[in-house]
Write an enzyme that holds these catalytic residues in place. Sequence first.
Site, PDB file in Angstrom:
ATOM      1  N   PRO A   1       7.331  -1.959   3.996  1.00  0.00           N
ATOM      2  CA  PRO A   1       7.316  -2.268   5.402  1.00  0.00           C
ATOM      3  C   PRO A   1       6.164  -1.644   5.439  1.00  0.00           C
ATOM      4  CG  PRO A   1       8.164   0.318   4.412  1.00  0.00           C
ATOM      5  CD  PRO A   1       8.159  -0.886   3.270  1.00  0.00           C
ATOM      6  N   MET A   2       5.505  -2.845   6.901  1.00  0.00           N
ATOM      7  CA  MET A   2       4.341  -2.851   6.856  1.00  0.00           C
ATOM      8  C   MET A   2       4.422  -3.145   8.425  1.00  0.00           C
ATOM      9  SD  MET A   2       3.485  -5.152   4.295  1.00  0.00           S
ATOM     10  CE  MET A   2       3.962  -6.720   4.365  1.00  0.00           C
ATOM     11  N   ALA A   3       3.131  -1.649   8.858  1.00  0.00           N
ATOM     12  CA  ALA A   3       2.684  -1.565  10.569  1.00  0.00           C
ATOM     13  C   ALA A   3       2.047  -2.507  11.046  1.00  0.00           C
ATOM     14  CB  ALA A   3       1.857  -0.395  10.700  1.00  0.00           C
TER      15      ALA A   3
ATOM     16  N   GLN B   1      12.226   2.755   9.193  1.00  0.00           N
ATOM     17  CA  GLN B   1      11.818   3.870   8.591  1.00  0.00           C
ATOM     18  C   GLN B   1      11.059   4.889   9.485  1.00  0.00           C
ATOM     19  OE1 GLN B   1       7.290   3.017   7.123  1.00  0.00           O
ATOM     20  NE2 GLN B   1       8.228   3.214   5.233  1.00  0.00           N
TER      21      GLN B   1
ATOM     22  N   CYS C   1       2.308   6.418   3.606  1.00  0.00           N
ATOM     23  CA  CYS C   1       1.406   5.490   4.322  1.00  0.00           C
ATOM     24  C   CYS C   1      -0.487   6.216   3.751  1.00  0.00           C
ATOM     25  CB  CYS C   1       1.332   5.719   5.253  1.00  0.00           C
ATOM     26  SG  CYS C   1       0.197   4.578   6.853  1.00  0.00           S
TER      27      CYS C   1
ATOM     28  N   GLY D   1       3.189  -2.274  -5.361  1.00  0.00           N
ATOM     29  CA  GLY D   1       1.937  -2.226  -5.676  1.00  0.00           C
ATOM     30  C   GLY D   1       1.272  -3.097  -6.323  1.00  0.00           C
ATOM     31  N   ASP D   2       0.789  -4.701  -5.286  1.00  0.00           N
ATOM     32  CA  ASP D   2      -0.217  -5.088  -5.776  1.00  0.00           C
ATOM     33  C   ASP D   2      -0.008  -6.186  -6.684  1.00  0.00           C
ATOM     34  OD1 ASP D   2      -2.275  -3.983  -5.513  1.00  0.00           O
ATOM     35  OD2 ASP D   2      -3.042  -3.405  -7.480  1.00  0.00           O
TER      36      ASP D   2
ATOM     37  N   GLY E   1       4.237  -6.774  -0.125  1.00  0.00           N
ATOM     38  CA  GLY E   1       4.374  -6.443   0.770  1.00  0.00           C
ATOM     39  C   GLY E   1       3.250  -7.964   1.380  1.00  0.00           C
ATOM     40  N   ARG E   2       1.838  -7.681   1.339  1.00  0.00           N
ATOM     41  CA  ARG E   2       1.436  -8.052   1.384  1.00  0.00           C
ATOM     42  C   ARG E   2       1.420  -9.664   1.116  1.00  0.00           C
ATOM     43  NH1 ARG E   2      -4.378  -4.691   0.516  1.00  0.00           N
ATOM     44  NH2 ARG E   2      -2.864  -4.004  -1.156  1.00  0.00           N
TER      45      ARG E   2
END
Length: 335
Positions: free
Chosen positions: A16-18, A70, A100, A201-202, A224-225
């Site tokens: 989940p990413m805002a 979420q 977050c 993460g990463d 994510g990113r």
Amino acid sequence: MKIGSYSLDNSLIVAPMAGVTDRPFRTLCKHFGAGHAVSEMMTVDATLYANKKSLYRANFDGELAPISAQIAGSEPETMAEAARYQVANGAQIVDINMGCPVRKVCRKLAGSALLKDEDLVARILDAVVSAVDVPVTLKTRLGYADGEENILRVAARAEQAGIAALAIHGRTREQMYTGQARYELIREVKRNANIPIIANGDIDSPQKAKLVLDATGADAVMIGRAAQGRPWIFREMSHYLQTGELLPPPEVAEVREVLLGHLDDLYQFYGEYSGCRIARKHIAWYTNGLHDSNAFRQAMYAQDSTAGQARVVDAYFKVLLERDERLSYMEENLC
């Protein structure tokens, strides 16, 4: 992997990413093979986000199951009420945000700020799990501050509360997104847990996905990113995990169709004004590191209509196609 009664197609989950994981993005990632996707955070505190944004975040129309919503907040009863609302709205899984690190969330004692108060963490978990009859998952971090990592206690309490799966970002809140994600504590949590554990993460390549799965013993990884502007990363990871082989870069023609389709979904979802503006960041992510992408983005940012925006994107990818059949990145331009 299973979350409650829901069996996921694979061990690859969209984080989940805002402002990113809206319904068009989640749908696209699932199309490329993500086994699961969690909605962007929806706060139960109306002072943090406008109601109009919340309505977009809570739109699950036509989304592939299982639908996961979420929620973030700091009051057990309010969180329980938000969970009931999301289930009534179509959510099949409720995810609690305790990860977050953003200041405007943490200053409300929400997100990863909750990790400072383990009693409050326990009361929120108990309240939300008791409030709904669907699986409840938790996303969190190693702890609030470096040297004070309490993920082992939080994980044990989460399992005791009935949390169906636990996603752990390998940083503390103090780290924000700096430094390197740490996986040793995630491995220790997995050794002690009887619920699915998801490492986060990463994780930015097929090789890194396998490395983290092997290093932690986790049931799944959360990306994510690395998926921003590259939704086909789930296809690449799935293929590598199954075969040990890397896929070639996607064809320019395919990426052109994917991006134009993504833009069309954004335009229809948000409308002319907001759709054009929200699409800009996605276009920038798709084109980062490509030939003459800086000049292209300046031309794209000057467009103030969806038609004009789509037109310059189409023209740019036609130029790229004349240069090479497959995507070719200029390493010095990559973030």
